[in-house]
Design a protein around this motif. Sequence first.
Motif, PDB file in Angstrom:
ATOM      1  N   SER A  60       0.836  -1.205   0.000  1.00  0.00           N
ATOM      2  CA  SER A  60       0.000   0.000   0.000  1.00  0.00           C
ATOM      3  C   SER A  60       0.867   1.251   0.000  1.00  0.00           C
ATOM      4  O   SER A  60       2.001   1.241   0.478  1.00  0.00           O
ATOM      5  N   THR A  61       0.334   2.309  -0.567  1.00  0.00           N
ATOM      6  CA  THR A  61       0.972   3.626  -0.494  1.00  0.00           C
ATOM      7  C   THR A  61       0.474   4.307   0.768  1.00  0.00           C
ATOM      8  O   THR A  61      -0.738   4.412   0.979  1.00  0.00           O
ATOM      9  N   GLN A  62       1.379   4.759   1.610  1.00  0.00           N
ATOM     10  CA  GLN A  62       0.998   5.349   2.893  1.00  0.00           C
ATOM     11  C   GLN A  62       1.421   6.815   2.954  1.00  0.00           C
ATOM     12  O   GLN A  62       2.566   7.153   2.652  1.00  0.00           O
ATOM     13  N   VAL A  63       0.472   7.649   3.316  1.00  0.00           N
ATOM     14  CA  VAL A  63       0.746   9.086   3.419  1.00  0.00           C
ATOM     15  C   VAL A  63       0.225   9.612   4.754  1.00  0.00           C
ATOM     16  O   VAL A  63      -0.779   9.120   5.273  1.00  0.00           O
ATOM     17  N   LYS A  64       0.914  10.619   5.259  1.00  0.00           N
ATOM     18  CA  LYS A  64       0.477  11.258   6.502  1.00  0.00           C
ATOM     19  C   LYS A  64      -0.337  12.504   6.170  1.00  0.00           C
ATOM     20  O   LYS A  64       0.049  13.288   5.304  1.00  0.00           O
ATOM     21  N   ILE A  65      -1.462  12.654   6.843  1.00  0.00           N
ATOM     22  CA  ILE A  65      -2.265  13.861   6.669  1.00  0.00           C
ATOM     23  C   ILE A  65      -2.660  14.415   8.035  1.00  0.00           C
ATOM     24  O   ILE A  65      -2.695  13.685   9.018  1.00  0.00           O
ATOM     25  N   ILE A  66      -2.938  15.699   8.071  1.00  0.00           N
ATOM     26  CA  ILE A  66      -3.419  16.350   9.288  1.00  0.00           C
ATOM     27  C   ILE A  66      -4.940  16.447   9.225  1.00  0.00           C
ATOM     28  O   ILE A  66      -5.504  16.834   8.188  1.00  0.00           O
ATOM     29  N   ILE A  67      -5.602  16.100  10.331  1.00  0.00           N
ATOM     30  CA  ILE A  67      -7.048  16.294  10.440  1.00  0.00           C
ATOM     31  C   ILE A  67      -7.247  17.651  11.115  1.00  0.00           C
ATOM     32  O   ILE A  67      -7.038  17.791  12.328  1.00  0.00           O
ATOM     33  N   PRO A  68      -7.620  18.684  10.359  1.00  0.00           N
ATOM     34  CA  PRO A  68      -7.647  20.054  10.906  1.00  0.00           C
ATOM     35  C   PRO A  68      -8.547  20.230  12.120  1.00  0.00           C
ATOM     36  O   PRO A  68      -8.185  20.957  13.054  1.00  0.00           O
ATOM     37  N   THR A  69      -9.702  19.570  12.139  1.00  0.00           N
ATOM     38  CA  THR A  69     -10.658  19.793  13.224  1.00  0.00           C
ATOM     39  C   THR A  69     -10.184  19.263  14.571  1.00  0.00           C
ATOM     40  O   THR A  69     -10.650  19.721  15.621  1.00  0.00           O
ATOM     41  N   ILE A  70      -9.248  18.306  14.547  1.00  0.00           N
ATOM     42  CA  ILE A  70      -8.745  17.769  15.815  1.00  0.00           C
ATOM     43  C   ILE A  70      -7.244  18.002  15.980  1.00  0.00           C
ATOM     44  O   ILE A  70      -6.659  17.638  16.999  1.00  0.00           O
ATOM     45  N   LYS A  71      -6.629  18.579  14.923  1.00  0.00           N
ATOM     46  CA  LYS A  71      -5.202  18.913  14.946  1.00  0.00           C
ATOM     47  C   LYS A  71      -4.328  17.697  15.266  1.00  0.00           C
ATOM     48  O   LYS A  71      -3.399  17.756  16.086  1.00  0.00           O
ATOM     49  N   LYS A  72      -4.635  16.598  14.598  1.00  0.00           N
ATOM     50  CA  LYS A  72      -3.852  15.378  14.770  1.00  0.00           C
ATOM     51  C   LYS A  72      -3.450  14.823  13.409  1.00  0.00           C
ATOM     52  O   LYS A  72      -4.164  14.995  12.424  1.00  0.00           O
ATOM     53  N   GLU A  73      -2.304  14.152  13.403  1.00  0.00           N
ATOM     54  CA  GLU A  73      -1.798  13.549  12.174  1.00  0.00           C
ATOM     55  C   GLU A  73      -2.115  12.057  12.164  1.00  0.00           C
ATOM     56  O   GLU A  73      -1.936  11.368  13.159  1.00  0.00           O
ATOM     57  N   ILE A  74      -2.602  11.572  11.015  1.00  0.00           N
ATOM     58  CA  ILE A  74      -2.870  10.149  10.864  1.00  0.00           C
ATOM     59  C   ILE A  74      -2.207   9.632   9.592  1.00  0.00           C
ATOM     60  O   ILE A  74      -1.776  10.413   8.739  1.00  0.00           O
ATOM     61  N   VAL A  75      -2.143   8.312   9.469  1.00  0.00           N
ATOM     62  CA  VAL A  75      -1.570   7.671   8.293  1.00  0.00           C
ATOM     63  C   VAL A  75      -2.699   7.051   7.475  1.00  0.00           C
ATOM     64  O   VAL A  75      -3.515   6.288   8.010  1.00  0.00           O
ATOM     65  N   VAL A  76      -2.749   7.403   6.188  1.00  0.00           N
ATOM     66  CA  VAL A  76      -3.768   6.887   5.270  1.00  0.00           C
ATOM     67  C   VAL A  76      -3.112   5.901   4.309  1.00  0.00           C
ATOM     68  O   VAL A  76      -2.008   6.143   3.812  1.00  0.00           O
ATOM     69  N   TYR A  77      -3.785   4.797   4.049  1.00  0.00           N
ATOM     70  CA  TYR A  77      -3.277   3.730   3.190  1.00  0.00           C
ATOM     71  C   TYR A  77      -4.095   3.672   1.897  1.00  0.00           C
ATOM     72  O   TYR A  77      -5.329   3.655   1.934  1.00  0.00           O
ATOM     73  N   GLN A  78      -3.405   3.621   0.759  1.00  0.00           N
ATOM     74  CA  GLN A  78      -4.038   3.410  -0.537  1.00  0.00           C
ATOM     75  C   GLN A  78      -3.594   2.048  -1.060  1.00  0.00           C
ATOM     76  O   GLN A  78      -2.398   1.812  -1.249  1.00  0.00           O
ATOM     77  N   TYR A  79      -4.552   1.161  -1.299  1.00  0.00           N
ATOM     78  CA  TYR A  79      -4.259  -0.233  -1.619  1.00  0.00           C
ATOM     79  C   TYR A  79      -5.066  -0.647  -2.836  1.00  0.00           C
ATOM     80  O   TYR A  79      -6.290  -0.587  -2.826  1.00  0.00           O
ATOM     81  N   GLY A  80      -4.384  -1.033  -3.905  1.00  0.00           N
ATOM     82  CA  GLY A  80      -5.065  -1.388  -5.142  1.00  0.00           C
ATOM     83  C   GLY A  80      -5.042  -0.231  -6.133  1.00  0.00           C
ATOM     84  O   GLY A  80      -4.722   0.907  -5.784  1.00  0.00           O
ATOM     85  N   GLU A  81      -5.394  -0.546  -7.381  1.00  0.00           N
ATOM     86  CA  GLU A  81      -5.269   0.434  -8.463  1.00  0.00           C
ATOM     87  C   GLU A  81      -6.592   0.865  -9.075  1.00  0.00           C
ATOM     88  O   GLU A  81      -6.622   1.609 -10.042  1.00  0.00           O
ATOM     89  N   GLY A  82      -7.703   0.373  -8.570  1.00  0.00           N
ATOM     90  CA  GLY A  82      -9.000   0.672  -9.165  1.00  0.00           C
ATOM     91  C   GLY A  82      -9.363   2.146  -9.112  1.00  0.00           C
ATOM     92  O   GLY A  82      -8.925   2.880  -8.224  1.00  0.00           O
ATOM     93  N   GLU A  83     -10.181   2.568 -10.061  1.00  0.00           N
ATOM     94  CA  GLU A  83     -10.630   3.961 -10.081  1.00  0.00           C
ATOM     95  C   GLU A  83     -11.674   4.211  -8.999  1.00  0.00           C
ATOM     96  O   GLU A  83     -11.697   5.274  -8.373  1.00  0.00           O
ATOM     97  N   LYS A  84     -12.552   3.243  -8.792  1.00  0.00           N
ATOM     98  CA  LYS A  84     -13.583   3.385  -7.766  1.00  0.00           C
ATOM     99  C   LYS A  84     -13.009   2.966  -6.418  1.00  0.00           C
ATOM    100  O   LYS A  84     -12.268   1.988  -6.317  1.00  0.00           O
ATOM    101  N   LYS A  85     -13.389   3.707  -5.378  1.00  0.00           N
ATOM    102  CA  LYS A  85     -12.752   3.536  -4.078  1.00  0.00           C
ATOM    103  C   LYS A  85     -13.730   3.081  -2.994  1.00  0.00           C
ATOM    104  O   LYS A  85     -14.901   3.464  -2.996  1.00  0.00           O
ATOM    105  N   VAL A  86     -13.194   2.288  -2.064  1.00  0.00           N
ATOM    106  CA  VAL A  86     -13.955   1.827  -0.905  1.00  0.00           C
ATOM    107  C   VAL A  86     -13.199   2.227   0.360  1.00  0.00           C
ATOM    108  O   VAL A  86     -11.990   2.017   0.466  1.00  0.00           O
ATOM    109  N   LEU A  87     -13.905   2.801   1.304  1.00  0.00           N
ATOM    110  CA  LEU A  87     -13.309   3.205   2.578  1.00  0.00           C
ATOM    111  C   LEU A  87     -13.483   2.097   3.607  1.00  0.00           C
ATOM    112  O   LEU A  87     -14.596   1.614   3.834  1.00  0.00           O
ATOM    113  N   LEU A  88     -12.384   1.682   4.241  1.00  0.00           N
ATOM    114  CA  LEU A  88     -12.425   0.701   5.324  1.00  0.00           C
ATOM    115  C   LEU A  88     -12.036   1.385   6.635  1.00  0.00           C
ATOM    116  O   LEU A  88     -11.069   2.147   6.679  1.00  0.00           O
ATOM    117  N   VAL A  89     -12.782   1.081   7.700  1.00  0.00           N
ATOM    118  CA  VAL A  89     -12.540   1.712   9.003  1.00  0.00           C
ATOM    119  C   VAL A  89     -12.402   0.632  10.078  1.00  0.00           C
ATOM    120  O   VAL A  89     -13.344  -0.127  10.341  1.00  0.00           O
TER     121      VAL A  89
END
Length: 287
Positions: A60-89
């Motif tokens: 997976s491609t992993q990137v760090k982003i800031i969540i502005p409303t809580i001022k915290k940094e998290i790591v987001v994972y992108q897995y697979g090459e499809g155009e349509k996306k599914v969010l897993l929590v």
Amino acid sequence: MTKKTEIPAQSLQIPRPILITAKLLQAISPKLATLFAAKLFTTPIKHAIPKRELHMDKNSTQVKIIIPTIKKEIVVYQYGEGEKKVLLVHGWSGRATQLVKIADELVHMGYQIISFDAPAHGKSQGKSTLMPEFIASILEIEKQFGPFEFAIGHSLGGMSVLNALKQNLKVKKAVIIGSGDIIQDIIDDFVKQLQLKPNIAPLLKDHFEKKYGENMESYSSHLAAKAVKIPTLIIHDKIDTDVDVKAAHNINKHLLNSELIITEGLGHRKILGNEKVINKIKGFLKE
């Protein structure tokens, strides 16, 4: 199986020194016991990634982003090459790769998976968090990585998905697995696990409501469900010892368009890798 037009052996085991400390503080002062319980309640356990999840972590491609409303940094994972996306929590003390079996099947179907380590989980920063930060993360990820076709959440992740939908997350369908429901029930169960007296539970809830200035019960899944109009699949095991199956039935009653699947013998976590469960999810998303 029912259709409509929030502990087996996988249960949380609290270390004995923590139980002893909780009881000692309770004997000294209910307030001290409440503050100790509050710290534990908001502190997830970070587990090492098991072997079965390593390929998703590696590929997976992993990137760090800031969540502005809580001022915290998290790591987001992108897995697979499809155009349509599914969010897993993932759920409490989980991680982005925890739903790997589901992710793999969806990638094979041509979707791209977006998942994340919630605040204080996995590779993300912090030591403490609560469900509102899961929800804030979902909504910010939608802005940066969406739109999503579907959202799938496990346990607290399922509760977070329902609450994010209430707050205008846009997806065509949702799947919640082993999701909790009533906040007071979750707090009661936690206090029971700590082997504290039941009177600590309302004190704990009151502590959070005073600290954060909002009614915790407003995050109960069945209340969020009332605002959800999209088709929603609920999957829950009959003997889930982390989250009683009554939660699934109550959530189902409050959804406009839902399907309820009750499994047996899979508990709270094995359910995520069960072939029949995954095939049901695939069929539901294809419909």
